[in-house]
Motif scaffolding. Structure first.
Motif, mmCIF file in Angstrom:
data_model
loop_
_atom_site.group_PDB
_atom_site.id
_atom_site.type_symbol
_atom_site.label_atom_id
_atom_site.label_comp_id
_atom_site.label_asym_id
_atom_site.label_seq_id
_atom_site.Cartn_x
_atom_site.Cartn_y
_atom_site.Cartn_z
ATOM 1 N N SER A 2 -68.096 -91.266 -24.133
ATOM 2 C CA SER A 2 -67.037 -91.943 -24.858
ATOM 3 C C SER A 2 -65.684 -91.587 -24.272
ATOM 4 O O SER A 2 -65.354 -90.414 -24.069
ATOM 5 C CB SER A 2 -67.091 -91.543 -26.338
ATOM 6 N N GLY A 3 -64.884 -92.613 -23.973
ATOM 7 C CA GLY A 3 -63.520 -92.403 -23.519
ATOM 8 C C GLY A 3 -63.361 -92.208 -22.027
ATOM 9 O O GLY A 3 -62.219 -92.163 -21.539
ATOM 10 N N LEU A 133 -74.672 -89.065 -18.650
ATOM 11 C CA LEU A 133 -75.688 -88.053 -18.949
ATOM 12 C C LEU A 133 -75.458 -87.493 -20.343
ATOM 13 O O LEU A 133 -74.363 -87.643 -20.906
ATOM 14 C CB LEU A 133 -75.597 -86.909 -17.925
ATOM 15 N N PRO A 134 -76.453 -86.839 -20.919
ATOM 16 C CA PRO A 134 -76.231 -86.161 -22.202
ATOM 17 C C PRO A 134 -75.110 -85.113 -22.058
ATOM 18 O O PRO A 134 -75.210 -84.215 -21.234
ATOM 19 C CB PRO A 134 -77.574 -85.487 -22.488
ATOM 20 N N GLY A 135 -74.035 -85.313 -22.795
ATOM 21 C CA GLY A 135 -72.951 -84.341 -22.765
ATOM 22 C C GLY A 135 -71.857 -84.602 -21.759
ATOM 23 O O GLY A 135 -70.921 -83.809 -21.637
ATOM 24 N N GLY A 136 -71.942 -85.707 -20.997
ATOM 25 C CA GLY A 136 -70.865 -85.953 -20.053
ATOM 26 C C GLY A 136 -71.208 -86.982 -18.989
ATOM 27 O O GLY A 136 -72.207 -87.699 -19.080
ATOM 28 N N VAL A 137 -70.351 -87.015 -17.971
ATOM 29 C CA VAL A 137 -70.483 -87.968 -16.865
ATOM 30 C C VAL A 137 -70.562 -87.201 -15.553
ATOM 31 O O VAL A 137 -69.818 -86.227 -15.340
ATOM 32 C CB VAL A 137 -69.271 -88.931 -16.838
ATOM 33 N N PRO A 159 -67.590 -83.169 -18.352
ATOM 34 C CA PRO A 159 -68.272 -83.097 -19.660
ATOM 35 C C PRO A 159 -67.478 -83.813 -20.741
ATOM 36 O O PRO A 159 -66.270 -84.046 -20.608
ATOM 37 C CB PRO A 159 -68.338 -81.596 -19.926
ATOM 38 N N ASP A 160 -68.172 -84.163 -21.807
ATOM 39 C CA ASP A 160 -67.494 -84.730 -22.978
ATOM 40 C C ASP A 160 -66.483 -83.728 -23.525
ATOM 41 O O ASP A 160 -66.615 -82.513 -23.332
ATOM 42 C CB ASP A 160 -68.523 -85.055 -24.072
ATOM 43 N N GLN A 161 -65.501 -84.271 -24.208
ATOM 44 C CA GLN A 161 -64.496 -83.403 -24.823
ATOM 45 C C GLN A 161 -65.177 -82.421 -25.773
ATOM 46 O O GLN A 161 -65.991 -82.800 -26.620
ATOM 47 C CB GLN A 161 -63.467 -84.248 -25.572
ATOM 48 N N GLY A 162 -64.848 -81.149 -25.640
ATOM 49 C CA GLY A 162 -65.440 -80.125 -26.484
ATOM 50 C C GLY A 162 -66.696 -79.512 -25.917
ATOM 51 O O GLY A 162 -67.204 -78.520 -26.442
ATOM 52 N N PRO A 259 -67.687 -77.134 -15.913
ATOM 53 C CA PRO A 259 -66.915 -78.296 -16.356
ATOM 54 C C PRO A 259 -65.738 -78.586 -15.424
ATOM 55 O O PRO A 259 -64.961 -77.689 -15.079
ATOM 56 C CB PRO A 259 -66.432 -77.891 -17.744
ATOM 57 N N GLY A 260 -65.645 -79.845 -14.975
ATOM 58 C CA GLY A 260 -64.571 -80.280 -14.095
ATOM 59 C C GLY A 260 -64.753 -79.876 -12.649
ATOM 60 O O GLY A 260 -63.905 -80.203 -11.800
ATOM 61 N N GLU A 261 -65.835 -79.208 -12.309
ATOM 62 C CA GLU A 261 -66.050 -78.697 -10.957
ATOM 63 C C GLU A 261 -66.730 -79.744 -10.077
ATOM 64 O O GLU A 261 -67.525 -80.555 -10.548
ATOM 65 C CB GLU A 261 -66.910 -77.434 -11.023
#
Length: 717
Positions: A2-3, A133-137, A159-162, A259-261
C-alpha cells in the motif's frame, strides 16, 4: 504494498522529480493469471558493444536469444550467452518463501509462478520490476553498463511502513556458454569449472571456453552444480526452430537485505574491481540518457523514449575501431543498407554528429568495386556485398550529414569515394549492377541473388525477384547524382575558391552529374503506370514491367530531389495511402494483389523459415517506411496543422506499440498486413526506430501533437 509508487521510487533514485516514466501496471493480469502467457512482452538492455540482456517481462527466457549476459566477444559480433538467468527466492521474517522467477518447460508447463507477484514494470531509466511480497516490495533492476562488458542486477528491499524486518534473498545462478544462435544440451558428466573468490566466482564452461566473472556486493556464494533440463522456448517454436535447452546451475548467492538496503550481482568478462551500488549505476545511466536527449535539442517523453531506443543500436566495431549500427535485436549484426537508412534518424537528426561521421567512415573503409557491404556476418567473416542500394543510401546520408554539420573537411574525404562509386556503376560491378547507357537508369540482378531491400530468399528461390531496374533504386540513383552535383559545387565554391585546376575539376564533375541526372530523370518516365496513376515496381531486363502496387515508389516522392512531376507525385501518394497505409507503416504489397499475404508465416502456428520468408515482403507492414511516407505527405500537402494532425493519427499506433507491445521501449521490425497487425520479426529494429525518430525531430508540429496525445505514464496491460 500500500502506498508504494514505482515511478516515485525511480524519481528519488535518480534525483529528478521532473522526470516521467511509462509504468506498465500488471494488476489486471495478476487477477486473470495471464502474465505467464504474455511471452510476447519483452525487455532489452544494451552496452554499445553488441552485448545485451533481454528476457520476457515475466523474467522468463522464451527465445534462444534471451539471457542476462549475452557478451559480444569480438564487438559487436561473436555474441555468446554466459549468464542465462537468476532464479530468486525471497524469504520473509516469518519464514515464508516466495519464488520470484518464471520458467517455461517442455510440455507447456510453467514453474515457478513468480509472475504472480509481479506488479509493475518500466524500461526507463533502466528495466525495473516491482514485486509485491508479504510485508513490502522488492525492486529488481538490470543495467548493461555502457562501454563495458558488464551487466549489473540490483535488488532493493522496501518494507511496508512500520515493518523493520529483513528479507533474505536466495538466488540460483543459471549459466551457459554457446553462440547465441544455437542451443545447449546438457550432460550429467559436464561440470562447469568454478574458482571461488571473496564476493565472487569465476566460471568457465570447460577448459577451452572463455572465462567470465560473477561478483556480488554482499552475501555469500555456495557452489552447487546441477543441470536443469528441458526448458521450452515458445518463441522459437513459433518460428519453426528447435525450442528446448538445458541450463547449468553453478550455485546459490544468499544475502540478508535490511530495510531500504540494496544488493547487486554483476557478470562481466573481467573481475569487478569495485562494488557496484545499483542506485549509482541507475543514476549514471540516467545522466548519460539525459545527455543524449540534450544533444537532440528536443524534449518530451516520446523524444526521450525514441532516442534511448535508438541508442541501443549504436555499437563500437573492434575490427575498424569505429562506430557501427546493429540492424536489429536479437539476431541481426551490422548491415550496410540498414545502417545507411538508420544513421539519419539515429545520429544525424539527433545531433550525435561525431558518431555519424564514424559510422560513415566505418562502412567507407569496406567499399569494394563501388559497393558498400550488405552486412558483416555475426561470426566475424569477411563482409558480403549482395546489395544494390546500401551505397545509394550512403550518398543520402552524407548529404544529410553535411546539411546538419557543414563539415566540408569530411566531404573532401567522402565525395571522392562516391565518385568512384559512379565510375564502378558506369563500368559495371558485382551481380550485374550497371548503368544502362541508353536511358541512364541503374539495373542489376542475376538469378538466385537478392539485391534490393526486399531480399527474402528460400534456398535458391528469391521470393521477390526484382532483377532489372527497380523503382526505388532509380529514385535513389537520381538522388545520388543530384547530391554529387550539389556537393561538387559546394567543394568548388566553399573550399577551393573561384579559380584553379581543382575548382575546374569540381565544376566539371558537377556539370557532368547534372547531365547524368537529367538523362536518368527522362529515363525514369518509363516507370509511370498510367492505368493505376502510380509507378511500376520494376522494369525487367526483357522489357516486362511489374505493375505490383508496392511501397517502393514512395521514395520517388519523399527523397530530396524529385524525379517525377508534382502531379505524378500526388498520384503516387494517393495510391500508396489507399492501398498500403496502416497504423504501423506501409504494407509491402496491396491486399488486392493475388500474391498478397496478410499474415506473416501464412497463418501457421509454427511458421518455419521457409514460410516466414515467403511472406516477408508480400503484405507485411514495415514501420521504417512510415518515415518516407511522412516526408512524401508533407511534400504534397505542406506544413498545415491539419496535415500534421492526420500524420500524427496514423503514427500514434506505433508510439503506443512502443510503450505496450513486444519489446517495451522499442519498435518491431514488421507487422502483419492484416488487422490487428501483430508485431513480428525482430522485437527492436534500427530503421523502425530511426525513421520514426527522424520525422518526430524533423517536424516540430508533428512532435507537439504526438507529445500532447501520448498515453498517460501509467498503462494497464
Amino acid at each position: 504494498m500500500s502506498g508504494f509508487s514505482l515511478e516515485s521510487f525511480l524519481k528519488k533514485q535518480i534525483g529528478d522529480e521532473e522526470s516521467s516514466f511509462c509504468v506498465l501496471d500488471f494488476k489486471a493480469l495478476q487477477q486473470t493469471d495471464s502474465l505467464a502467457e504474455r511471452s510476447d512482452l519483452e525487455w532489452l538492455s544494451t552496452n554499445g558493444l553488441g552485448s545485451y540482456a533481454s528476457q520476457t517481462i515475466a523474467l522468463a527466457n522464451s527465445r534462444r536469444y534471451h539471457g542476462l549476459f549475452i557478451a559480444a566477444l569480438d564487438p559487436p559480433v561473436r555474441r555468446t550467452l554466459l549468464l542465462s538467468r537468476l532464479d530468486e527466492v525471497a524469504v520473509t521474517a516469518d519464514g515464508k518463501e516466495t519464488e520470484l522467477s518464471t520458467s517455461y518447460w517442455q510440455g507447456d508447463a510453467v514453474a515457478p509462478h513468480g509472475y504472480e507477484h509481479l506488479r509493475a514494470f518500466t524500461n526507463l531509466p533502466v528495466p525495473t520490476w516491482q514485486f509485491d511480497l508479504p510485508g513490502g516490495v522488492l525492486v529488481k533492476q538490470v543495467v548493461m553498463i555502457h562501454g563495458e562488458q558488464r551487466v549489473v542486477i540490483g535488488y532493493t528491499w522496501v518494507p511496508d511502513q512500520g515493518n523493520s524486518e529483513s528479507l533474505v534473498l536466495k538466488t540460483a545462478v543459471l549459466a551457459n556458454f554457446r553462440d547465441f544462435h544455437s542451443e545447449t544440451k546438457g550432460d550429467a558428466g559436464w561440470k562447469f569449472l568454478q574458482n571461488l573468490r571473496s564476493n565472487g566466482v569465476s566460471i568457465r564452461a570447460y577448459e577451452e571456453a572463455s572465462e567470465w566473472h560473477l561478483d556480488f556486493s554482499s552475501g555469500s556464494y555456495t557452489e552447487d552444480g546441477d543441470w536443469y533440463w528441458n526448458y521450452s522456448w515458445s518463441a522459437e517454436w513459433e518460428r519453426g526452430l528447435a525450442d528446448s535447452e538445458d541450463l547449468y546451475r553453478t550455485g546459490f548467492i544468499t544475502v540478508d537485505l535490511k530495510p531500504g538496503e540494496s544488493f547487486t550481482i554483476t557478470a562481466g568478462l573481467e573481475i569487478a574491481l569495485q562494488t557496484f551500488d545499483i542506485a549509482e549505476v541507475v543514476r549514471n545511466e540516467w545522466i548519460r540518457q539525459a545527455e543524449i536527449v540534450a544533444m537532440s535539442g528536443a524534449q518530451g517523453r516520446i523524444v526521450h523514449q525514441l532516442l534511448i531506443a535508438g541508442d541501443q543500436f549504436i555499437v563500437h566495431r573492434a575490427s575498424t575501431g569505429g562506430a557501427s549500427i546493429l540492424a536489429g535485436y536479437h539476431w541481426f549484426s551490422d548491415w550496410g543498407r540498414d545502417a545507411m537508412i538508420s544513421i539519419t534518424g539515429l545520429l544525424i537528426e539527433t545531433g550525435r554528429h561525431a558518431l555519424a561521421r564514424s559510422v560513415l567512415s566505418t562502412f567507407a573503409k569496406h567499399l569494394s568495386e563501388g559497393l558498400l557491404p550488405n552486412h558483416f556476418p555475426d561470426s566475424g567473416q569477411d563482409p558480403q556485398y549482395n546489395t544494390i542500394d546500401a551505397t545509394l543510401w550512403w550518398a543520402f546520408a552524407l548529404d544529410e550529414y553535411y546539411r546538419n554539420t557543414g563539415d566540408v573537411a569530411f566531404l573532401l574525404e567522402q565525395v571522392p569515394l562516391l565518385d568512384k562509386v559512379v565510375i564502378a556503376h558506369l563500368q559495371g560491378t558485382r551481380h550485374g549492377i550497371k548503368v544502362d547507357p541508353v536511358d541512364g537508369l541503374l539495373e542489376g540482378g542475376e538469378p538466385h541473388v537478392q539485391l534490393t531491400w526486399m531480399d527474402a530468399k528460400c534456398g535458391d528461390l528469391v521470393v521477390t525477384p526484382r532483377q532489372g531496374k527497380a523503382v526505388e533504386i532509380n529514385a535513389l540513383w537520381f538522388n545520388l547524382l543530384k547530391t554529387l552535383e550539389l556537393l561538387h559545387t559546394t567543394l568548388a565554391s566553399a573550399v577551393l575558391g573561384s579559380e584553379g585546376a581543382e575548382f575546374d575539376m569540381h565544376t566539371g564533375l558537377s556539370l557532368r552529374y547534372a547531365d547524368m541526372a537529367e538523362k536518368a530523370r527522362v529515363g525514369f518516365s518509363a516507370f509511370w503506370n498510367d492505368s493505376e496513376g502510380c509507378l511500376f515496381d520494376v522494369i525487367g531486363k526483357d522489357g516486362y514491367v511489374d505493375p505490383s502496387i508496392r511501397p517502393n515508389q514512395i521514395f520517388a516522392v519523399s527523397l530530396p530531389f524529385k524525379v517525377i512531376s508534382p502531379e505524378q507525385a500526388a498520384g503516387v501518394l494517393a495510391v500508396v495511402e489507399r492501398e498500403l497505409l496502416t497504423g504501423f507503416g506501409l504494407r509491402t504489397l496491396a491486399p488486392r494483389d493475388p500474391a498478397y499475404k496478410g499474415i506473416y508465416g501464412e497463418t501457421m502456428e509454427a511458421a518455419d523459415q521457409y514460410h516466414r520468408d515467403l511472406t516477408y515482403h508480400q503484405g507485411t507492414a514495415w514501420p521504417f517506411l512510415a518515415g518516407h511516407w511522412v516526408d512524401a505527405r508533407v511534400a504534397i500537402h505542406g506544413h498545415q496543422q491539419s496535415n500534421f494532425e492526420f500524420i500524427a493519427e496514423r503514427l500514434l499506433p506505433l508510439i503506443q506499440h512502443m510503450n505496450e507491445e513486444a519489446c517495451i521501449g522499442s519498435i518491431s521490425e514488421i507487422f502483419d498486413g492484416d488487422e490487428p497487425h501483430r508485431p513480428m520479426g525482430c522485437i527492436a529494429q534500427a530503421w523502425s526506430v530511426a525513421e520514426v525518430t527522424r520525422v518526430v525531430l524533423k517536424y516540430p508540429q508533428l512532435r507537439e501533437i504526438l507529445e500532447a496525445t501520448v498515453a498517460p505514464p501509467a498503462v494497464a496491460v
